[in-house]
Write a protein that holds these residues in place. Sequence first.
Motif, mmCIF file in Angstrom:
data_model
loop_
_atom_site.group_PDB
_atom_site.id
_atom_site.type_symbol
_atom_site.label_atom_id
_atom_site.label_comp_id
_atom_site.label_asym_id
_atom_site.label_seq_id
_atom_site.Cartn_x
_atom_site.Cartn_y
_atom_site.Cartn_z
ATOM 1 N N VAL A 1 -2.919 -0.246 6.800
ATOM 2 C CA VAL A 1 -3.587 0.555 5.689
ATOM 3 C C VAL A 1 -3.293 2.474 5.582
ATOM 4 O O VAL A 1 -2.992 2.257 4.391
ATOM 5 N N SER B 1 -5.754 2.057 0.844
ATOM 6 C CA SER B 1 -6.140 2.526 1.801
ATOM 7 C C SER B 1 -7.253 3.161 1.232
ATOM 8 O O SER B 1 -7.981 2.680 2.359
ATOM 9 N N ILE C 1 -6.849 -6.560 6.974
ATOM 10 C CA ILE C 1 -7.345 -6.131 6.492
ATOM 11 C C ILE C 1 -8.546 -6.332 5.536
ATOM 12 O O ILE C 1 -9.864 -6.135 5.829
#
Length: 445
Positions: free
Chosen positions: A38, A226, A416
């Motif tokens: 990320v 991110s 993620i």
Amino acid sequence: MSFATGIFFILYIQLFYKVRNKRKRFLYTLFFHTILTVFLSVSSVIKIGSFSIAFSDASLLVLIFTFFAMFLNQRICIRKEIMYAVLVFIALIILSWIINTIFSRNVLVVPMGKFWEISNVSKPFFSFTYINYLVRFIFFFLVLLVSRKIISRKELLYFKKLFLNVGKIVLLFGIFEFITKTYVPNVFSIIVNILFNDTSNYFINTRGGITPILGFTFEPSQFVWSNLFFGLILINSKEKNKLFWFVLTIIEILISMSFTSILVSVILSVYAIYDFDYRDRIIFITIIILAIICISFAENSSIISYYSDRFQKVQITAVGKSYETNINSEIRIQSIMYTLSQFLYTPFLGSGLGTSYSYSALVTFLASCGLCPFLIYIYIFKYFCKKWCNISLISSICCLFAFFFAGAISDFYTFILPFCLILCNIKFNKEELYDRNSHFKLFDL
């Protein structure tokens, strides 16, 4: 060796030295890999001539090692119907390759590995490098299914705290980056060279009259991406000064001067207004109103003009359905429009995993894999998440909206997305929260 590389090796050496339990080692490497994927995409762990290994790839290799070390050491039962779903997913991907590359159906794609422009369209072709994508998806499914059996609520809370702490460090670095780039760019270059031994990705060029923020990524759009995940997780947390950190996140997203800044800012703001408690909601809405008032008195601002010009050009491109441009923001919209039309031409099996791409994670997945593998993916994804929480409709819409206008197909096989949605929706009681906030430290699952 750069400072970041040294920290990377020290972190993993400490991990293997202090944590002997194979299950815990696997969880740590899973958490570390997700966080590195990320927040850190600039530079490499190792770079010798033209050969280099990115931080995320190096952490993935460690994750693969710890996964199979744990998997072979203990028996983990997985439901048959889920394994059958994975096998059907693999079979459909292979079938799509055969139909579209061997029998050459009448579909034209812009292949991965080339800059997206309409002149690069060609018939889908098979490359053994595309097997890499399938292997990544298979490993993604295996990790999800195994993690579902062994990960606990306490460990998820640990991961949430660790993720938020790293995100705060990135935001603080963003403040430092903006100030030094603006006033002492040479000093910033020296510091970045110490950190990464490579300043090529940290351009000092201005956008809209200011220097954009990159954080620890290779371009502003990656920094914004991110912070999308960081912001979503932060909103649902019980962090001290949460509103301050969230407003700082929005500010840094906007001054990154990326085309996706407005999109992500709107998504996070809508989700925040929906999920914040009454006090924070009122304060945040007040901040938005004041910001709008200030903007109305600053119509000639170079920043506002910059975003306004890009939006108008994209609007013209979308309405006119023109593919003749070399402007990055317009090319993004073109790629989504063209690839979406390609999906409508081959809706069920797609053109073949890896054969096509666009600047949209969702559209690329649908166009290259088709609706059938996508529904199987959702089925496995939902099975993984529902052990801990029910995913709210608003968080799902936020992610789908973001993935429609940005991202890459790799976002579907990194970890993620499932963890973000879980950490956005899982609720912890006061005893758990107090325990982890009071005793949080690294290597303490």
